[in-house]
Design an enzyme around this catalytic site. Structure first.
Site, PDB file in Angstrom:
ATOM      1  CG  LEU A 269      -1.590   1.332   1.587  1.00 53.02           C
ATOM      2  CD1 LEU A 269      -2.626   1.694   0.525  1.00 53.02           C
ATOM      3  CD2 LEU A 269      -2.221   1.284   2.980  1.00 53.02           C
ATOM      4  CB  SER A 270       0.716   4.258   0.537  1.00 52.23           C
ATOM      5  OG  SER A 270       1.008   5.620   0.509  1.00 52.23           O
ATOM      6  CB  ALA A 271       5.573   4.401   1.018  1.00 50.35           C
TER       7      ALA A 271
ATOM      8  CB  ILE B 214      -3.117  -1.031  -2.622  1.00 54.35           C
ATOM      9  CG1 ILE B 214      -3.381  -2.525  -2.877  1.00 54.35           C
ATOM     10  CG2 ILE B 214      -4.392  -0.335  -2.157  1.00 54.35           C
ATOM     11  CD1 ILE B 214      -3.768  -3.301  -1.630  1.00 54.35           C
TER      12      ILE B 214
END
Length: 372
Positions: free
Chosen positions: A143-145, A167
């Protein structure tokens, strides 16, 4: 570069709530996994009586999160119990990044040799060797980073991973500093299809085998990492696979819009899931079917478990099991659906940003000391 990473982390997470891990961890510390040049921590989950040649999933948390917290929210270890696969959870340290973000835009951390990407690869290889896992069924998600670092792992280690799922993430190689990274998060700055593919091929150092498949998940209302980044990732990975953008199949699954591109062999190689109205986080459905995950910061109850759907796409669980984790509506296949993703992100900031996004940007700049 670490100072740049710290600044970006403060800017990206300004005002964001910090999740508290209230549930006991199901994970076990992973030790002695190599030279660990990225100075990361590692945790694993191995179900009881795991058979030989089982698959492995590498799970990368987002900023402000921990391995145990992300597992509790996403439900990966719970799904592994019934499906029979192993898990490894790399974890960022505050010494590397005070907000626990993987340093996805730092070149020393996203290359084959050295840095965080090599540490993650070492954890993966250690799990394969210790538990006699199936080298042909190794997957990575984040997710994200952690999603952006997922892209780095697929780009630099395509021989190690059969597939990935990103994601709320960003394309590989599109940012090499704080200014570029923040621009990319906002959806600004265009990169040609050719350049996007060249970035991956450069990271892979002459890879001439089959490329991993990729599933892209993004919230249509994500004000932290613009949904335009999902389209950039899709363009990058379609180019790597040599897939024509016009060959897309589109369907609705529950509330989500699902686009699929297949290669000449008929293999689904790139998928894009857009969840309308969803912000920045991992889609979960904790109240239905398998009851995977728990709502919390960056764990968004939108009636669809990305964990179950991703596992199904990799063949780790049956279609029937995955569908119990979705607020399921009949799949509607359509010729064309308007999706809030620009094929070419704006090359410069718009004169007027939506109020919510503008506030996020201003708060981030104030947190970084760049605005009063």
């Amino acid at each position: 570069m670490r100072n740049i990473a710290d600044t970006l982390a403060r800017m990206a997470r300004a005002g964001a709530p910090t999740p508290r891990d209230t549930a006991p961890s199901r994970l076990t510390p992973l030790t002695q996994f190599g030279t660990n040049p990225g100075a990361l921590l590692g945790f694993s989950y191995v179900p009881a009586d795991l058979p030989s040649n089982a698959p492995l999933v590498v799970v990368l948390h987002g900023c402000t999160q921990t391995a145990a917290g992300y597992d509790h929210g996403s439900g990966w270890s719970k799904l592994a119990d019934g499906a029979g696969f192993a898990l490894v959870f790399p974890e960022q340290t505050r010494a590397n990044n005070p907000n626990l973000c993987f340093n996805w835009f730092a070149s020393e951390d996203t290359a084959q040799a050295g840095g965080e990407a090599e540490s993650i690869a070492q954890m993966t290889e250690t799990m394969i060797a210790r538990h006699n896992l199936d080298r042909s069924r190794i997957y990575v998600t984040g997710l994200s980073a952690g999603g952006a670092m997922t892209m780095a792992m697929l780009a630099t280690r395509p021989d190690l991973f059969a597939g990935g799922a990103v994601i709320g993430g960003l394309a590989y190689g599109t940012a090499t500093g704080v200014s570029q990274a923040l621009d990319r998060m906002r959806g600004h700055g265009d990169t040609s299809d050719t350049a996007l593919v060249d970035m991956v091929r450069s990271g892979a150092r002459g890879h001439d085998g089959r490329w991993p498949t990729l599933a892209i998940w993004h919230g249509g209302a994500d004000a932290t990492v613009s949904v335009a980044n999902a389209d950039t990732i899709a363009r990058q990975w379609r180019g790597v696979h040599g897939v024509d953008a016009k060959t897309v199949r589109t369907e609705r699954v529950g509330t989500a819009v699902h686009r699929i591109w297949s290669d000449a062999e008929g293999r689904d190689v790139v998928e894009d899931w857009t969840v309308p109205g969803m912000g920045h986080g991992t889609p979960i459905d904790p109240l239905r079917g398998e009851r995977l995950g728990a709502a919390g910061p960056f764990m968004l109850d939108v009636g669809i478990s990305s964990t179950a759907v991703i596992a199904k796409s990799w063949g780790l669980v049956s279609a029937a099991k995955a569908e119990t984790a979705i607020t399921f509506a009949p799949v509607e296949r359509v010729a064309k659906i308007a999706i809030p993703v620009s094929a070419k992100p704006a090359s410069k900031p718009r004169a007027e940003a939506p109020a919510g996004i503008q506030a996020t940007i201003e708060n981030a700049l104030r947190a970084a000391g760049l605005m009063r």
